[in-house]
Design an enzyme around this catalytic site. Sequence first.
Site, PDB file in Angstrom:
ATOM      1  CG  ASN A 194      -1.836   1.212   1.252  1.00  0.00           C
ATOM      2  OD1 ASN A 194      -1.390   2.349   1.382  1.00  0.00           O
ATOM      3  ND2 ASN A 194      -3.124   0.974   1.127  1.00  0.00           N
ATOM      4  CB  SER A 214      -5.280   2.231  -3.493  1.00  0.00           C
ATOM      5  OG  SER A 214      -5.551   3.543  -3.070  1.00  0.00           O
ATOM      6  CD  GLU A 215      -5.195   4.121   1.598  1.00  0.00           C
ATOM      7  OE1 GLU A 215      -4.792   3.779   0.470  1.00  0.00           O
ATOM      8  OE2 GLU A 215      -4.661   5.029   2.256  1.00  0.00           O
ATOM      9  CG  ASN A 216      -8.909   4.525  -4.188  1.00  0.00           C
ATOM     10  OD1 ASN A 216      -8.033   3.711  -3.913  1.00  0.00           O
ATOM     11  ND2 ASN A 216      -8.898   5.196  -5.308  1.00  0.00           N
ATOM     12  N   GLY A 217     -10.192   1.277  -2.915  1.00  0.00           N
ATOM     13  CA  GLY A 217     -10.843   0.051  -3.351  1.00  0.00           C
ATOM     14  C   GLY A 217     -10.277  -0.590  -4.595  1.00  0.00           C
TER      15      GLY A 217
END
Lengths: 217, 241
Positions: free
Chosen positions: A23, A46-49
């Site tokens: 990440n 990534s955190e947004n998916g």
Amino acid sequence: MGDTRQKIAKRASLEIADGMIVNLGIGIPSLIPDLLDSSTKVLFQSENGILGFGPTPKENPDGALGNAAGYPVSIVDGGSYFDSAIAFGMIRSGRIDMAILGALQVSENGDLANWIVPGKRVPGVGGAMELAYGTKNLIALMQHCEKDGKPKIVRKCTLPITAFNCVKKIITEMAVFQITEAQLSLEEIMAGYTLKDIENHTEAEFTNSLQLKEHNQ
Amino acid sequence: MDIFNKVVDYEVVKKLFFDEMKLLYSGFGGVGTPPSLIDCLIESGVKEVNLIGNDAGFPWIGIGKFIVLKRAKSLIASHIGSNPIAGELMHEGKLKVEFSPQGILNERIRAGGVGLNGILTDVGKGTILAENKTVVKIDNKEFLFESPLTGDVGIVHAAKADTFGNLTFNKTARNNNPIIAMAGKTTIVEADEIVAMGQLDPEEVVVPGIYVNYLVPSGGINWKWIWEIPDKRSQKEHPLK
């Protein structure tokens, strides 16, 4: 300054090995996919998916395909999309091998401060607390000093903490440090700098693994 | 209301917004935020709005367009760095900001949407974000209680919807849309394409239409992304002016 950021990101890219799930935070870490040796078999999460994003597309960037900083990326073979709750489920439960984050301060025992300068800058915590919580190997990237020359590798963080005892490695334009069992050690001096430079610009106490290595040989 | 045809026009939607409402909005840096619904929100004239969403957008992108008008009273978010005006309003005391770690924020909204009364976590323990939070002790371990979040209204951006409100999404524009869609008392969806029931493969449906109250057709993205702007430093300036 642009060069410094590129240099730090390039050095950080060498930490990434085949088979890793990685990440990348916003700021300097987001430069890494474009600098990584393209033969490295890695999946960026990534955190947004998204799991499996690749470098900036050379043409036709897609507004609906971006990294956590909102910049366009590509998707690699085997990639997937999912919602943010699932993205953080992966992060908290330890599925991410390595997280590379920007930092404001790191202390000698590995405390990370990277989300707020009270009264001044308020970027916000984003996903940093959870990345620090769940990731086995956390690398902090930053310029060695603040613009006014103040050291950012400190004995104790003066800025609000993101997470305690979490940073395993620090990479700056001057040096690479390792943190093992809350002990900071100098691992590498970057080209163009001397040990003296690093001592003068680092508040934290550190052992010098370079000298130890030489001594042992 | 015909639950099998939830498509309405923007004049209907405009009346669903009200002063001091709790508004859940979707999107991650504006990606996945419904552009036409943001304009509709602005045109509705509502003020003193309590916002809940991932971030503050950019001053000219997503929810940022509403925040710069100073008509939001509070904001629960994980990040506001891309909207310097939100930071200024916060420092001037004009916008009350509560930061929540991003994944915990998603879970709080999810808890609100799925009928749970909160979550327990040790993320953030010992940091300034843990101040004033209830600590729960279980088996000699301490956890923070994180309260559930719901909205009076939730706004969502989908790629495709059928007229019942079954939704699909577009790549990373999915982000927190499925979570936001579940947690509003009234959920309004802006869809790039609206099709008849039966036209979506049930296997591709990400959000079942049971969560959706109203559907509007999207007018498309009407802002420039940060990477489309030559001088990215001038974030405070509206790039189209």
